[in-house]
Design an enzyme around this catalytic site. Sequence first.
Site, PDB file in Angstrom:
ATOM      1  N   SER A 139       1.114  -1.303   0.347  1.00 44.67           N
ATOM      2  CA  SER A 139      -0.069   0.245  -0.047  1.00 44.67           C
ATOM      3  C   SER A 139       0.949   0.785  -0.221  1.00 44.67           C
ATOM      4  CB  SER A 139      -1.252  -0.134   1.545  1.00 44.67           C
ATOM      5  OG  SER A 139      -1.933   0.989   1.234  1.00 44.67           O
ATOM      6  N   VAL A 165       6.736   2.489   3.780  1.00 45.81           N
ATOM      7  CA  VAL A 165       8.806   2.397   3.124  1.00 45.81           C
ATOM      8  C   VAL A 165       7.387   2.010   1.492  1.00 45.81           C
ATOM      9  CG1 VAL A 165       9.638  -0.229   3.028  1.00 45.81           C
ATOM     10  CG2 VAL A 165       9.074   0.798   5.046  1.00 45.81           C
ATOM     11  N   CYS A 166       6.360   1.569   1.110  1.00 43.66           N
ATOM     12  CA  CYS A 166       6.035   1.774   0.095  1.00 43.66           C
ATOM     13  C   CYS A 166       6.096   3.188  -0.503  1.00 43.66           C
ATOM     14  CB  CYS A 166       4.400   1.495  -0.179  1.00 43.66           C
ATOM     15  SG  CYS A 166       4.263   0.098   0.715  1.00 43.66           S
ATOM     16  N   ALA A 167       5.724   3.734   0.522  1.00 42.94           N
ATOM     17  CA  ALA A 167       6.024   6.315  -0.218  1.00 42.94           C
ATOM     18  C   ALA A 167       7.351   6.208   0.200  1.00 42.94           C
ATOM     19  CB  ALA A 167       5.355   6.491   0.662  1.00 42.94           C
ATOM     20  N   THR A 191       8.449   3.984  -3.544  1.00 42.95           N
ATOM     21  CA  THR A 191       7.740   5.019  -4.274  1.00 42.95           C
ATOM     22  C   THR A 191       8.719   6.091  -5.145  1.00 42.95           C
ATOM     23  OG1 THR A 191       5.766   3.676  -4.240  1.00 42.95           O
ATOM     24  CG2 THR A 191       5.694   5.520  -5.505  1.00 42.95           C
TER      25      THR A 191
END
Length: 172
Positions: A55, A60-62, A65
């Site tokens: 998500s 971490v995903c932010a 990305t």
Amino acid sequence: MPTLTKLKGNDVALYGNQVNVGDKAPVVTLPNTALEEVTVGGAQGVAQLIVAVPSLDTPVCAMETTKFNNQAASVDGATVYVVSMDLPFAAKRFCSTEGIENLQVLSDYREKCFSTQYGTLIAEGPLRGLSARVIFVVDKEGTVTYKEIVPEITEEPNYEAALAALKEAASK
């Protein structure tokens, strides 16, 4: 035996067709942040970096990305996709807030077709139904040349290895 990753040290099984290096990348169509259909995988005449994340609404995903947005933009002859289960509306807000302009953010929320066809769907535990953190590089002819299932979902991938594989695939 199922493919595994870990979430906070605990084994987590992944569901779906395991796509590996040397395999043809399945062709999947997903909506982008404008609800337009975008095709990933297969032979596209350019190298593809396909980044699966649980998500965008996690630190971490932010971060992942954002790093790929900044670093992969310099790779000529390549397209970068980030695939999550986030709704396109939430992904659009994230991209606007974070200045994501050099890659395409796609949503797998409808049928989870990407996650099942690429084998990234988390099959158990608190993140069941989301995608694991997995990186694929697909060459111009549609063959997977690099794959990393990040061993611990809460950690970042090997950016250097993924970008090196993307540059190599784009240069051929």
